[in-house]
Design an enzyme around this catalytic site. Structure first.
Site, PDB file in Angstrom:
ATOM      1  N   SER A  65      49.960 -21.946  35.227  1.00  0.00           N
ATOM      2  CA  SER A  65      48.697 -21.201  35.315  1.00  0.00           C
ATOM      3  C   SER A  65      48.776 -19.744  34.912  1.00  0.00           C
ATOM      4  O   SER A  65      47.751 -19.055  34.891  1.00  0.00           O
ATOM      5  CB  SER A  65      48.141 -21.293  36.741  1.00  0.00           C
ATOM      6  OG  SER A  65      47.577 -22.561  36.969  1.00  0.00           O
ATOM      7  N   LYS A  68      46.383 -18.453  32.333  1.00  0.00           N
ATOM      8  CA  LYS A  68      45.043 -17.924  32.609  1.00  0.00           C
ATOM      9  C   LYS A  68      44.934 -16.419  32.360  1.00  0.00           C
ATOM     10  O   LYS A  68      43.832 -15.878  32.302  1.00  0.00           O
ATOM     11  CB  LYS A  68      44.642 -18.284  34.038  1.00  0.00           C
ATOM     12  CG  LYS A  68      44.388 -19.785  34.190  1.00  0.00           C
ATOM     13  CD  LYS A  68      44.350 -20.235  35.635  1.00  0.00           C
ATOM     14  CE  LYS A  68      44.168 -21.763  35.674  1.00  0.00           C
ATOM     15  NZ  LYS A  68      44.584 -22.348  36.945  1.00  0.00           N
ATOM     16  N   SER A 120      43.048 -19.540  40.964  1.00  0.00           N
ATOM     17  CA  SER A 120      43.617 -20.358  39.886  1.00  0.00           C
ATOM     18  C   SER A 120      42.792 -21.601  39.606  1.00  0.00           C
ATOM     19  O   SER A 120      43.321 -22.683  39.336  1.00  0.00           O
ATOM     20  CB  SER A 120      45.063 -20.751  40.220  1.00  0.00           C
ATOM     21  OG  SER A 120      45.776 -21.067  39.062  1.00  0.00           O
ATOM     22  N   LYS A 227      49.323 -12.892  38.163  1.00  0.00           N
ATOM     23  CA  LYS A 227      48.999 -14.319  38.248  1.00  0.00           C
ATOM     24  C   LYS A 227      50.217 -15.166  38.610  1.00  0.00           C
ATOM     25  O   LYS A 227      51.305 -14.962  38.076  1.00  0.00           O
ATOM     26  CB  LYS A 227      48.419 -14.798  36.908  1.00  0.00           C
ATOM     27  CG  LYS A 227      47.867 -16.221  36.954  1.00  0.00           C
ATOM     28  CD  LYS A 227      46.579 -16.282  37.733  1.00  0.00           C
ATOM     29  CE  LYS A 227      46.118 -17.709  37.973  1.00  0.00           C
ATOM     30  NZ  LYS A 227      46.966 -18.410  38.989  1.00  0.00           N
TER      31      LYS A 227
END
Length: 362
Positions: A65, A68, A120, A227
């Protein structure tokens, strides 16, 4: 008597050989496991892009993730954050992390970015991608185009969320470049540094309370984002950003079981070792170049201050060199690229910045 002794010696040798074989197999297994499960790590200074620490930085890795980060900056640069988005059935029920969007509910682009980066939400990722580009494939094209423009040329993106695909990968170096680029955007920085936020849940006439999964924001002094990520094949991944005393760093760890503790260690080590120094100021004329067939000269300047993280030893030994032509020829417009200012330490190039003409040359 001799026969019994020989038998005991034989048994003893068999036992020794078995132990040696076991140890060899264990050693081989350990090496094999370590060759597969190693980490990629990097710490990069945001403005200069100087790498302060790195390990396996160019190895192609799955990044889960942390994908992202690129999704978010693509959306911020190509969409109005106040635009209203209607969630369709195509982006509901996406596997993995989710904020459980429902078809028909309406949120702003910014609301969905909070869902994307704090929780997320894979459903937020697909909703934003479809809103921006009309299809996942076209949005992936935008992601790759943006990554290449940033300089992340050893990566390939096929989706906006990071769910596993063999053709979806990056490197620690590329992901650091993307993150340094993104964190300089004020909207991106606001979102990834938010610890909690309420966004609408319009079909239920209530609100969603989103808590940021990134523990660095609470546990590490100066942390500003960015993140987390995890899949079985990517392992635990974390991109962190931190700002202290005018030095802003990005740390990337990929396939790192103790991702929070390791990131804290790497960032703290770099803050202990490096400080940011201003080596040159923008807009000041740094040199003059002769104009061919003329008695005049043209001033040369840089558009940005040179702020560079250095150890104390490097600070005492840096060398500044101007790479410029002997002369220039008219006509030439103001702000034409004309050369470089380069920063060296012990014959190693640490940084370079472009130089430009300060006037029109006629």
């Amino acid at each position: 008597m001799t026969e019994k002794l020989n038998k005991k010696i034989f048994i003893f040798l068999i036992v020794i050989l078995s132990i040696l074989n076991y140890l060899q197999c264990s050693k081989a297994k350990t090496f094999a496991e370590s060759s597969i499960n190693y980490e990629s790590e990097i710490v990069m200074e945001v403005n200069s892009k100087r790498v302060l620490y790195g390990k396996n930085v160019s190895d192609k890795r799955y990044m889960a993730s942390t994908t992202k980060i690129l999704t978010a900056i693509c959306i911020i640069e190509n969409c109005d954050l106040s635009s209203e988005v209607t969630v369709t059935k195509d982006s509901v029920g996406i596997e993995g992390s989710s904020i459980y969007l429902q078809a028909g509910e309406k949120l702003t682009v910014k609301d969905l970015l909070f869902g994307l980066m704090l929780r997320s939400g894979n459903d937020c990722a697909e909703t934003l991608a479809l809103f921006c580009s009309g299809s996942i494939e076209k949005f992936a094209e935008l992601m790759n185009k943006t990554a290449n423009r940033i300089g992340a040329v050893n990566s390939n993106f096929v989706n906006p969320h990071g769910l596993h695909d063999d053709n979806h990968y990056t490197t620690a170096y590329d992901l650091a470049l993307i993150s340094c680029y993104a964190i300089k955007n004020p909207d991106f920085k606001e979102i990834v540094s938010t610890k909690s936020v309420d966004i609408p849940f319009t079909t239920q006439n209530t609100k969603r309370h989103l808590l940021n999964k990134n523990k660095m924001l609470k546990e590490f002094d100066g942390a500003t984002g960015i993140k987390t990520g995890f899949t079985k094949k990517a392992g635990r991944c974390l991109v962190s950003s931190c700002e202290r005393n005018g030095t802003e760093l990005v740390c990337v760890v990929l396939n790192c079981p103790d991702m929070f503790e390791r990131s804290k260690e790497l960032l703290q080590n770099c803050y202990n070792e490096y400080k940011t120094y201003k080596l040159a100021e923008s807009d000041n004329i740094v040199d003059f170049i002769k104009i061919k067939n003329s008695d005049n000269k043209c001033g040369v300047y840089m558009k940005n201050d040179i702020l560079l993280p250095l150890t104390q030893e490097e600070k005492n030994g840096v060398e500044i060199i101007y790479q410029l032509p002997e002369f220039i020829e008219a006509p030439l417009k103001k702000d034409s690229e004309i050369g470089f200012i380069q920063i060296y330490y012990k014959n190693k190039l640490l940084f370079e910045e472009k130089l430009f003409t300060i006037i029109d040359v006629r």
